[in-house]
Structures are given as C-alpha cells and as structure tokens.
Design a protein around this motif. Structure first.
Motif: not given
Length: 573
Positions: A32-39, A52-56, A62-66
């Motif tokens: 989820a993080y990698l997909a969010a980063r790419s998007a 990012f919501t899925r990862a959160l 997690n500060p970065q995800l927030l």
C-alpha cells in the motif's frame, strides 16, 4: 514576500521528495505504501489518498503516513476526511503545516474564532504571511472589530505585507458596512497587486456602487476589462447602467474573510511555487466558501497543469450555472475534457454553451478549433463563420480565426476561399510566420505563384529559423521546384529540429532519393514509418505510400500516381 512563500513551498514539497523519505518498514503495509508513493509522485491524488489510508489502518501512528494522508485528502479538497488525521497529528505533537491548514479551515468553518485566534497566538498557525491576517479575521469573528483593525495594521508594518494587509482591512470594513472607510484605504493604495486582480477590481466596483458612485464604478470596469468581453463583467456593467446597487459579495462574514486570506496566498503562489502546493490553498478556499468561482477556476487550472484532467473537470463543473463565471468554467471544462481525450463530451459542452451564450464569439471560435482538430472541417467553418459575423469589422486580434478557417477551406478543397482567408489573415497581421508558411507551402503544392510562395516561406524562416515545420516547408518547396541540391540542407536542418517527426523524415527521404542518395533515402523512410506509430505523430503522414516507396522506389510511385517524374539535372546544373 514571494520568495518567502516559495521557501515554504520548497520546505513542504508535495511531490516525490515528501513521499520518498523514511519508507515504512512494516511488511503488511509495504504494498500500500509503495502504491501510494507512486501515485503521489504522479499527482494521482485519488489513488494516493486510498493507498495511504489503507497503510494508515495498519500503522495509525506513523508520522509519514499521517502527513501524506492529510496531504492527499487536502489536495482532493476533502477537508472533512483529512480532519480526524490532522487532529491526531496535533495531539501527537507532530508539527505539520498541512495538518494545521486543515485545522484552521475547520475552526473557521465551524465559527470557532476564539480557538483560531488562540491557535495563532500560541504559534500553531500556518506561516508568517497568513497567520497575522488569520488572527485579524478571527478577531472580526469574535466581534472585536477595533482589535481586528489594529491587527491588520500590525501586519501592514511587516516588510512586504502592507498591500495584503490593507486590502484585507478594506474587505473587513466593507463586510460591516463601512464602505467609505474601505474606499479610503483602497484609494490610498491604488495599483497594489491585489487591487489589480479581477477579484480586487470587482470588490472596489461593488464598494463604489454602495457609495452611489456609479460613474466611477463603470469607468473602472471599462478601463480594465473593456466592454462586452467577460460575461461576468458584462452582467455587472449592465446592472450598474440599469441603476441597480450592487451588493457587496466578496466578503459577507468572517469565514469568508479567512477564505479570502487563503485565496490571496493561492493567487500569489500561482506561477511562483509548485502547482501541487498552490492547490492546497485553493482547496481550502473551496471548502470554506463553496461557490467561490475564482478558487474553483484556479484549482481546475492547477489540476490541468498537473495532468489531473478528470479532477479539473469536476472543479470546473462545481461552478453553478447562475454564477457569472459559469461561461469561463464551461470553456475550461471543455478543454479539460479534450485533454482527457473525451472528445464527444467536450463537443457536447461547447454545443450547449453555443446555445446558452450564442452571442459570445469566443464560444464559436473554441468550437471551431475543436471541430478542426477532429477534422470535421465543414462544422468548423460554420463555427468560425458565426464568430466572424459576431465580431463584425475585422481587427488585428482576429487574424487567427481567418487563418484557422483558411486551413479548413484548404482541407475541404475550397482553395479560392482558403487563399482569400489566408490573405485576410496577413492583412490583419502582416508578416505572421505561420500564415506565410501555410500559404506559401499551399501555393507551391498548387504550383501557383511560385516566386511569391517561395518568398513567403523564406520570410517565415527568417522570422522563425528554429521552427522545424517552417524550415521543412522551405526545403519541400525547393524540392517541388526541382531545386533538389538546395533543398537538402534545409531538409536536414528540419530533421535536426524535429528528429522524430515522420513527415519531416519522409520529406528528407524524397529529397535524398531525388539526388541519387537512395540508401540514405530508404533509411529516412524507415525512420518515418517507425515514428508514424507514435501516438502523437503527425496525422498527415501516409504510411502506405512510404511502404510503397520502399518496395519500388520514389520514381515508380510518382509514375503510378500520374505525377511528373523527378527532374533530371542537365549539364548546366
């Protein structure tokens, strides 16, 4: 001032840099993080928000995800979805400008002006430009008008912020009915940046109308906008002429004032900072004041630049039909649909607009341009005809309409009409390189007025020596005139300027064949065929003809077409 804003933008950059640090380690959320980063790197805010919501959900602290969840939702204008995350960030002691933008928006929207003022006083604001203005508007919301006016004055004492502060002070005075005091401020600061914007001018016009100074209001409109160009200005002008008193619409409440702070910053950031960062401010405006057409238009333009055309379409569509800016929004929506390759929908928008705003020449010009792009030349001509009839007496600004209609006539094999329009365009804009090139090239193809045609193309090349299309035209004209050796240098230069254009490479192949360099000619034809496969390749390339030339040679193809053979050089050459 703008350098300071740009510094903030760089410090909180929205794109790949913000998404690419401290990668999440938890194995269950890596995908989820990698997909969010790419998007996020592609400014695909919908996908980024989802991932990012899925990862959160797997790592809620997690500060970065927030941070990135807030950011992606804010970019979509979903303040309500960003709010719980922003609140958690603040409760966790995380210092996030994006989260604070969301929290400020919520406090202003819900009328919590005391909380907003305390936030600014406690140093939990957004940044040096906005915080002082936000505090002043918060004081207005608390009913502390005198303190608010002093707060605006304090902001004006800061270097580079005087024009911002005084403009907002004038809006604050006008919002409580003190139009005289507001006008005094604007008169003393005439020519300040915010006053020169479309929104600033309309604010001043509405104030003058409230003060029964109709003639000054009309003069201000006419001097800056002209007569009958912008439909929204046209409606304002008509109301003034009719003796109506214009309501003051720019700020009706402190919440609107806070929205105007964000809009002022967005306007200042536009073209100075990244589009993705500027978008955050315009999105807050849309949230605080639904129907703020200028903010919706700005968001849409930013999204178009970011190639988020579907989101741009939605932003344009948010402008209500009864809003004076609806006309501009629909033109923008049609263009966004075109960029999204939704041609039928784009045509539909423009056709509807041509019915609702049939007296606006720009509608017909835009419709004509789209029909021309779609190669529906008959319909394009009809649209251009309508625009020309509405404009009346031709002016220099209309040269392109005649040029575009001429192209349509040429494609429809109506050469006399095409030539007349090309020459009309040149009469309106003498020496215009594109017109000279197209007319000269067409005359060469017609084998008509060859000396004049060549002179036109040479003049166009002199004006635009780095235009591959125009240099190609000169080389091709010389080829058509049988001056093959002269043509080679120009054609080679054209391919240097446009190395992957199939038509230019095809032309160079023909010229090389004509001088006996047949292997090189075949190489260029192969290149032309390979480039013709590209999505954005010129639609004028004839791939079947190129294949036939590779099979039997140019001489045989010309014979099959019944065209004159290549000129054989004589001894004098």
């Amino acid at each position: 001032m703008r350098k300071r804003i740009l510094g903030m933008a760089l410090a909180f950059v929205v794109s790949g840099a913000a998404l690419g640090t401290n990668p999440v380690q938890a194995q269950g959320i890596a995908g989820a993080y990698l997909a969010a980063r790419s998007a996020g790197m592609a400014s695909d805010y919908k996908a980024a928000a989802e991932y990012f919501t899925r990862a959160l959900a797997h790592d809620s602290s997690n500060p970065q995800l927030l941070e990135n969840t807030v950011l992606s939702q804010l970019s979509l204008g979903r303040i309500d979805r960003a709010l719980p995350v922003a609140r958690k960030m603040e409760s966790d002691g995380l210092n996030s400008q994006f989260a604070r933008m969301v929290l400020v928006a919520d406090e202003a929207a819900t009328g919590k002006f005391e909380a907003l003022r305390i936030r600014i006083e406690d140093g939990r604001g957004i940044g040096p430009l906005v915080d002082g203005l936000l505090k002043a508007w918060a004081l207005m919301g608390e009913g502390k008008v005198s303190e608010a006016l002093k707060a605006f004055d304090m902001v004006s004492d800061e270097r580079g912020l005087a024009s911002f502060a005084m403009f907002h002070k004038a809006l604050a005075l006008a919002s409580v009915g003190d139009f005289e005091g507001a006008d005094v401020i604007l008169s003393e600061n005439a020519g300040a940046p915010l006053q020169s914007t479309r929104r600033g001018v309309i604010a001043r016009v509405e104030m003058l109308s409230q003060l029964d100074r109709k003639d000054e209001a009309l003069a201000l409109l006419d001097n800056l906008f002209g007569v009958g160009i912008d439909p929204s200005v046209k409606d304002l002008r008509a109301a003034l002429v009719d003796g109506q008193v214009l309501p003051f619409s720019i700020v009706n409440a402190p919440r609107d004032g806070v929205a105007e702070v964000f809009f002022s910053v967005a306007a200042a950031l536009n073209n100075e900072a990244g589009e993705d960062y500027t978008l955050l401010y315009s999105r807050v405006v849309e949230y605080l004041r639904p129907g703020h057409a200028d903010a919706s238009l700005l968001s849409a333009q930013l999204l178009d630049t970011l190639k988020q055309h579907e989101l741009a379409v939605a932003a344009y569509k948010s402008v209500p039909t009864d809003n004076p800016s609806f006309f501009s929004a629909e033109l923008g929506r049609a263009e966004s649909l075109r960029k999204a390759d939704k041609m039928d929908a784009s045509v539909e928008v423009l056709e509807q607009l041509s019915r609702s705003h049939a007296d606006m020449p720009l509608v017909w010009v835009t419709l004509g341009d789209l029909m021309r792009q779609l190669k529906r030349f008959d319909e394009a001509v009809e649209a251009y005809d309508k625009a020309i009839s509405l404009y009346g007496e031709p002016t220099a600004e209309q040269w392109f309409i005649y040029y575009a209609r001429a192209i349509c006539f040429e494609r429809l094999d109506a050469w006399p009409k095409a030539e007349a329009d090309f020459r009309q365009a040149l009469e309106l804009n003498p020496g215009q390189p594109s017109v000279l090139n197209y007319l000269g090239y067409s005359l060469v193809e017609q084998k008509s007025k060859l000396d004049e045609a060549l002179a036109m193309i040479e003049q166009a090349v002199a004006e635009r020596p780095n235009s591959g299309y125009i240099v190609d035209s000169l080389g091709w004209a010389l080829y058509r005139l049988g001056r093959y050796e002269e043509a080679i240098g120009h054609m080679e230069h054209a391919t240097e300027l446009m190395p992957v254009d199939p038509v230019v490479n095809d032309h160079l192949g023909d010229v090389l064949w004509a001088v006996g360099r047949k292997r090189e000619a075949e190489f260029q034809w192969h290149r032309a065929l390979s480039f013709a496969k590209y999505e954005n390749a010129s639609g004028d390339v004839d791939a079947d003809r190129i294949r036939r030339k590779l099979e039997v040679g140019l001489d045989q193809v010309l014979a099959e077409e019944g065209a004159p053979p290549l000129r054989v050089p004589d001894a004098a050459d």
